[in-house]
Write a protein that holds these residues in place. Structure first.
Motif, short mmCIF file in Angstrom:
data_model
loop_
_atom_site.label_atom_id
_atom_site.label_comp_id
_atom_site.label_asym_id
_atom_site.label_seq_id
_atom_site.Cartn_x
_atom_site.Cartn_y
_atom_site.Cartn_z
N GLU A 18 141.17 8.66 -49.34
CA GLU A 18 141.79 9.50 -48.62
C GLU A 18 140.88 10.63 -48.04
OE1 GLU A 18 144.38 11.10 -51.44
OE2 GLU A 18 145.75 9.11 -51.66
N LEU A 19 139.77 10.77 -48.62
CA LEU A 19 138.95 11.94 -47.88
C LEU A 19 138.00 11.08 -46.98
CD1 LEU A 19 137.76 13.37 -51.59
CD2 LEU A 19 139.11 14.49 -49.66
N ASN A 20 137.96 9.85 -46.73
CA ASN A 20 137.12 9.18 -45.78
C ASN A 20 135.62 9.13 -46.19
OD1 ASN A 20 139.16 8.34 -43.76
ND2 ASN A 20 139.37 10.49 -43.01
N TRP A 21 135.40 9.10 -47.65
CA TRP A 21 134.24 9.04 -48.00
C TRP A 21 133.87 7.47 -48.45
CZ3 TRP A 21 134.09 13.77 -51.97
CH2 TRP A 21 134.08 14.92 -51.13
N LEU A 22 134.97 6.79 -48.60
CA LEU A 22 134.73 5.35 -48.51
C LEU A 22 135.55 4.84 -47.45
CD1 LEU A 22 135.40 4.37 -52.41
CD2 LEU A 22 133.24 4.46 -51.15
N ALA A 23 135.05 3.48 -46.95
CA ALA A 23 135.84 2.64 -46.03
C ALA A 23 136.98 2.23 -46.68
CB ALA A 23 134.87 1.83 -45.37
N ALA A 24 138.03 1.64 -45.71
CA ALA A 24 139.13 1.10 -46.07
C ALA A 24 138.61 -0.13 -46.93
CB ALA A 24 139.92 1.01 -45.06
N ASP A 25 137.68 -0.98 -46.64
CA ASP A 25 137.37 -2.20 -47.15
C ASP A 25 136.17 -2.06 -48.20
OD1 ASP A 25 135.17 -1.63 -45.44
OD2 ASP A 25 135.14 -3.70 -44.75
N GLU A 26 135.95 -0.64 -48.78
CA GLU A 26 134.90 -0.72 -49.44
C GLU A 26 135.69 -0.24 -51.03
OE1 GLU A 26 130.79 2.01 -49.41
OE2 GLU A 26 132.61 2.71 -48.26
N ASN A 27 134.89 -0.61 -52.10
CA ASN A 27 135.29 -0.36 -53.34
C ASN A 27 134.35 0.01 -54.36
OD1 ASN A 27 138.53 -1.00 -53.29
ND2 ASN A 27 137.76 -3.11 -52.51
N ILE A 28 134.69 0.43 -55.68
CA ILE A 28 133.67 0.98 -56.43
C ILE A 28 133.22 -0.11 -57.19
CG2 ILE A 28 132.85 2.55 -58.37
CD1 ILE A 28 134.93 4.44 -56.88
N VAL A 29 132.13 -0.52 -57.32
CA VAL A 29 131.81 -1.60 -58.14
C VAL A 29 131.40 -1.11 -59.74
CG1 VAL A 29 130.09 -3.48 -58.58
CG2 VAL A 29 130.70 -3.07 -56.35
N THR A 30 130.49 -0.02 -59.52
CA THR A 30 130.43 0.56 -60.85
C THR A 30 130.46 2.03 -60.84
OG1 THR A 30 127.99 0.56 -60.51
CG2 THR A 30 128.79 -1.38 -61.72
N LEU A 31 130.58 2.59 -61.97
CA LEU A 31 130.83 4.06 -62.13
C LEU A 31 129.98 4.50 -63.21
CD1 LEU A 31 132.21 6.49 -60.55
CD2 LEU A 31 134.09 6.11 -61.69
N THR A 32 128.86 5.27 -63.08
CA THR A 32 128.24 5.38 -64.07
C THR A 32 127.62 6.94 -64.28
OG1 THR A 32 126.08 4.64 -62.94
CG2 THR A 32 127.11 3.08 -64.32
N ILE A 33 127.25 7.42 -65.52
CA ILE A 33 126.48 8.79 -65.40
C ILE A 33 125.07 8.68 -65.40
CG2 ILE A 33 126.43 10.59 -67.41
CD1 ILE A 33 128.87 9.65 -68.71
N PRO A 34 124.85 9.69 -64.41
CA PRO A 34 123.22 9.37 -63.91
C PRO A 34 122.35 10.24 -64.82
CG PRO A 34 124.40 11.05 -62.45
CD PRO A 34 125.52 10.35 -63.23
N GLY A 35 122.93 11.04 -65.89
CA GLY A 35 122.02 11.86 -66.42
C GLY A 35 122.66 12.91 -67.22
#
Length: 332
Positions: A18-35
């Motif tokens: 919705e924010l156009n920070w991801l393309a329509a065909d783009e998805n999140i593969v992993t979501l992790t805590i960096p530190g």
């Protein structure tokens, strides 16, 4: 308000599209805590094609939910990144801003890759290389020189964050009864701290320094320039988390840097190089600089914002005595 949640990548993907920070065909593969984060909820987004960092500020401190905090802080941080983008030399030390969503208090920035912050310096015997030391001072003096105002105004005032910081730097550590038993950190620390908490002249000096911290100034400050804000990456040292930024007295930024050199046990000959490596050092008010150095040392030893120090009580007493003399402008 959308709530950032490491266990709900689908909801985040929908929000980012919705924010156009991801393309329509783009998805999140992993979501992790960096530190380990202190102030904000911070996650690394991996779409399989690219990675970036997403952070959200809430109405409390992420590490200490019982502590209220201004939820607009990532918006201020985003404004800092916008300013730094104007100066390629400084931008080279920091992640690039991707976007900011004011309504949901979300900030997306470049992922700097595999990295560790410099809190390892608090381990006994760990030393900062002269090369890294020099680069950190080049960044700090460059920031102050490039963003200097001739006339004080309200830009990046960041008043609420400074009020929060003021409480924890200049007030809370020097209260005799503040509800925090230092013996839970280290047996004997509470009684060690009492003579300093009961020193009325010391408290008066710290109160004056606190007033200066709350005052507007001519120099853009990072606001929290300590090892937790320095990242060792494959591309060298980087600087992150300018959420406490504001225009103020540059002595404060430099003092925090110097204080943590002492707290992390860096060698005296390295600390002495600050005068040579920081551009404009001779123009600084040495009494104010020393006062801020002493206050930062004391608040890290007897305040709430404790560090992972490997330090016995004798060493802490030596540092507290040293810090007290700096604040009181006594001969070292």
């Amino acid at each position: 308000m959308f709530v950032l949640d490491a266990n709900n990548p689908e909801a985040l993907a929908e929000c980012l599209k919705e924010l156009n920070w991801l393309a329509a065909d783009e998805n999140i593969v992993t979501l992790t805590i960096p530190g380990a984060g202190n102030m904000n909820c911070v996650l690394r987004v991996d779409t399989g094609k690219r990675r970036f960092i997403i952070k959200q500020s809430r109405a409390y401190v992420e590490k200490y939910p019982q502590v209220a905090a201004p939820e607009e802080r990532v918006v201020t941080e985003a404004a800092f990144y916008d300013k730094v983008r104007e100066i390629p030399f400084l931008q080279g030390y920091m992640p690039r801003k991707i976007g900011v969503d004011v309504s949901n208090k979300l900030l997306a920035i470049e992922d700097l890759g595999p990295a560790n912050d410099c809190t390892v310096l608090y381990n006994e015997g760990e030393q900062l290389s002269e090369e890294t030391f020099t680069k950190l001072l080049e960044y700090l003096s460059g920031l102050h020189q490039q963003f200097m105002k001739n006339k004080v105004d309200d830009e990046l005032e960041n008043e609420e964050m400074r009020k929060l910081n003021h409480e924890h730097i200049f007030k809370y550590p020097f209260m005799v009864e503040n509800g925090f038993d230092l013996d839970t950190i280290q047996e004997g620390l509470q009684s060690l701290a009492l003579p300093f908490k009961n020193n009325s002249l010391l408290r008066q000096k710290v109160e004056v320094l606190g007033g200066l911290y709350l005052s507007k100034g001519k120099y853009l400050l990072h606001g929290d320039f300590y090892p937790g804000s320095w990242l060792q990456t494959e591309k060298g040292i980087k600087v992150i988390d300018p959420e406490f930024c504001f225009y103020g007295s540059r002595e404060f930024d430099l003092a925090v840097f110097i204080a943590h050199l002492y707290l992390s046990g860096q060698k005296e000959d390295l600390i002495a190089l600050v005068a040579d490596k920081y551009e404009g050092f001779e123009q600084l008010n040495r009494s104010i600089l020393n006062g801020f150095v002493g206050t930062e040392i004391m608040r890290r030893l007897i305040g709430l914002a404790q560090l992972p120090l490997e330090m016995n009580l004798e060493r802490k007493k030596t540092l507290l005595d040293f810090a007290s003399k700096l604040i009181l402008n006594e001969k070292i």
